[in-house]
Design an enzyme around this catalytic site. Structure first.
Site, short mmCIF file in Angstrom:
data_model
loop_
_atom_site.label_atom_id
_atom_site.label_comp_id
_atom_site.label_asym_id
_atom_site.label_seq_id
_atom_site.Cartn_x
_atom_site.Cartn_y
_atom_site.Cartn_z
N ASP A 291 -4.44 0.47 -53.86
CA ASP A 291 -3.84 1.03 -52.51
C ASP A 291 -2.43 1.70 -52.75
O ASP A 291 -1.72 1.83 -53.71
CB ASP A 291 -3.52 -0.22 -51.81
CG ASP A 291 -3.29 0.25 -50.19
OD1 ASP A 291 -3.89 1.01 -49.87
OD2 ASP A 291 -2.80 -0.74 -49.46
N HIS A 292 -2.29 2.85 -51.87
CA HIS A 292 -1.06 3.41 -51.76
C HIS A 292 -0.22 3.80 -53.08
O HIS A 292 0.86 3.27 -53.32
CB HIS A 292 0.04 2.77 -50.60
CG HIS A 292 -0.28 3.00 -49.20
ND1 HIS A 292 -0.53 4.18 -48.51
CD2 HIS A 292 -0.78 2.17 -48.35
CE1 HIS A 292 -0.74 4.16 -47.30
NE2 HIS A 292 -0.92 2.79 -47.13
N HIS B 164 2.54 -0.33 -41.03
CA HIS B 164 2.33 -1.42 -42.10
C HIS B 164 3.33 -2.53 -41.41
O HIS B 164 4.38 -2.22 -41.04
CB HIS B 164 2.77 -1.15 -43.42
CG HIS B 164 1.96 0.33 -44.09
ND1 HIS B 164 2.35 1.28 -44.48
CD2 HIS B 164 0.38 -0.10 -44.30
CE1 HIS B 164 1.25 1.82 -45.00
NE2 HIS B 164 0.10 1.04 -45.02
N GLY B 165 2.99 -3.72 -41.89
CA GLY B 165 3.90 -4.86 -41.60
C GLY B 165 3.68 -5.50 -40.31
O GLY B 165 2.46 -5.27 -39.81
N HIS C 287 -4.95 1.94 -41.46
CA HIS C 287 -4.06 1.32 -42.41
C HIS C 287 -3.05 0.44 -40.95
O HIS C 287 -3.17 0.94 -39.90
CB HIS C 287 -2.99 2.01 -42.89
CG HIS C 287 -3.70 2.57 -44.32
ND1 HIS C 287 -3.15 2.34 -45.31
CD2 HIS C 287 -4.82 3.41 -44.37
CE1 HIS C 287 -3.84 2.93 -46.37
NE2 HIS C 287 -5.06 3.51 -45.78
N GLY C 288 -2.54 -0.65 -41.69
CA GLY C 288 -1.69 -1.27 -40.59
C GLY C 288 -2.58 -2.14 -39.65
O GLY C 288 -2.00 -2.32 -38.59
N SER D 258 -3.26 -5.49 -39.82
CA SER D 258 -2.73 -6.76 -39.52
C SER D 258 -1.96 -6.82 -38.17
O SER D 258 -0.80 -6.21 -38.08
CB SER D 258 -1.76 -7.34 -40.57
OG SER D 258 -2.40 -7.36 -41.81
N ASN E 100 -7.63 -1.95 -43.36
CA ASN E 100 -6.68 -2.51 -44.28
C ASN E 100 -5.92 -3.79 -43.84
O ASN E 100 -5.39 -3.63 -42.75
CB ASN E 100 -5.63 -1.33 -44.59
CG ASN E 100 -6.13 -0.47 -45.82
OD1 ASN E 100 -7.56 -0.23 -45.89
ND2 ASN E 100 -5.40 -0.01 -46.68
N THR F 89 -0.54 -7.53 -44.78
CA THR F 89 0.43 -8.46 -44.09
C THR F 89 -0.04 -9.84 -43.65
O THR F 89 0.33 -10.80 -43.90
CB THR F 89 1.21 -7.95 -42.99
OG1 THR F 89 1.75 -6.83 -43.46
CG2 THR F 89 2.14 -8.68 -42.32
#
Length: 285
Positions: A82-83, A179-180, A207-208, A210, A229, A232
């Site tokens: 990832d990333h 993200h987070g 992405h992100g 969660s 994805n 978190t």
């Protein structure tokens, strides 16, 4: 079945409009539990490692764990980096046997990002591996990679030139996701996914993931987000499960690590199984 490729997994998901959980693991316990959850759900799964995890555990150890834990597995699984903004780490993981990589050059000018992504795609092809690309940084820091500020979104024309020039297998656009932990419900640009997919049919990585709502997931997956994805959520599940068990162990003055591992494993298996049902990939293996 068994160990597959990123492209085989996401191409079917894209065609049938379901999402495949792409879960970032942090150690051997989480790797085994995510794989076990996918088997329980009869779901494909993409197991992801961050650059931080690769460096802290080591690519040799991580890949040995992967080979051991996927022997005899009967659902499609892939191992993804990832990333990763570091070309040396990408080369290291491809040489070890990772199925795919996300070359994160989103901090570079688009032209330079595109030039280097073309090189990464050529390198990956030599190993039979696939590449996820992005040209915009997604807000939030994940395992030391990223920024609290989202970069400017590129036009559809710029995105299409990047896709056509690089031949990436999956594309990760910025659509207001982060993200987070979301502090408030994000405002997502659903139409951007539709516009990209209609102009250039390519599986989209969300992405992100969660913290998004069921309605948001279902809408985005229906538009072409085939790779979802989750990082978190696993970290929270892992840490809170440990904390709950340890508080109880302290209260009872009973200290048994194998019981702790079993407790945490069960929670991560359940999380993975629930995500597969939520994204529509359960029963697709």
């Amino acid at each position: 079945m068994a160990v597959s490729t990123l492209k085989d997994i996401v191409d079917r998901a894209f065609a049938e409009r379901y999402g495949v959980p792409a879960i970032n693991i942090v150690n051997d316990l989480t790797m085994e539990a995510v794989l076990a959850g996918a088997v329980e759900a009869r779901s494909p799964v993409i197991l992801q490692t961050s650059v931080k995890t690769v460096k802290s555990i080591g690519s040799d150890v991580l890949f040995a764990m992967w080979e051991s834990m996927t022997q005899g597995i009967d659902v499609p699984v892939a191992l993804h980096l990832d990333h990763c903004p570091e070309r040396a780490v990408i080369t290291e993981c491809l040489q070890r046997g990772w199925n795919s990589v996300l070359f994160d050059a989103s901090t570079l000018p688009v032209e330079e990002n595109q030039r280097q992504t073309i090189e990464v795609v050529a390198e990956a092809r030599r190993y039979g591996a696939h590449v996820e690309g992005e040209i915009e940084s997604i807000r939030g820091v994940e395992d030391g990679v990223g920024s609290d500020a989202e970069s400017n979104r590129q036009t559809l024309e710029v995105s299409l030139r990047f896709l056509e020039a690089t031949g990436v297998d999956v594309f990760a656009p910025a659509i207001g996701n982060a993200h987070g932990v979301y502090k408030r419900e994000p405002v997502l640009d659903f139409q951007r996914v539709t516009d990209l997919v209609e102009a250039h049919p390519v599986p989209i990585a969300l992405h992100g993931g969660s913290g998004l709502t069921d309605a948001q997931f279902h809408d985005l997956i229906a538009r072409g987000c085939a790779k979802v994805n989750i990082s978190t959520a696993l970290k929270i599940t892992y840490m809170k499960s440990n904390l709950t068990f340890l508080k109880d162990a302290e209260a009872r003055d009973k200290w048994d690590p194998p019981s702790l591992f079993a407790h945490v494993r069960a929670d991560i298996v359940a999380m993975t199984r629930d995500l597969a049902h939520q994204f529509g990939s359960a029963g697709k293996a």
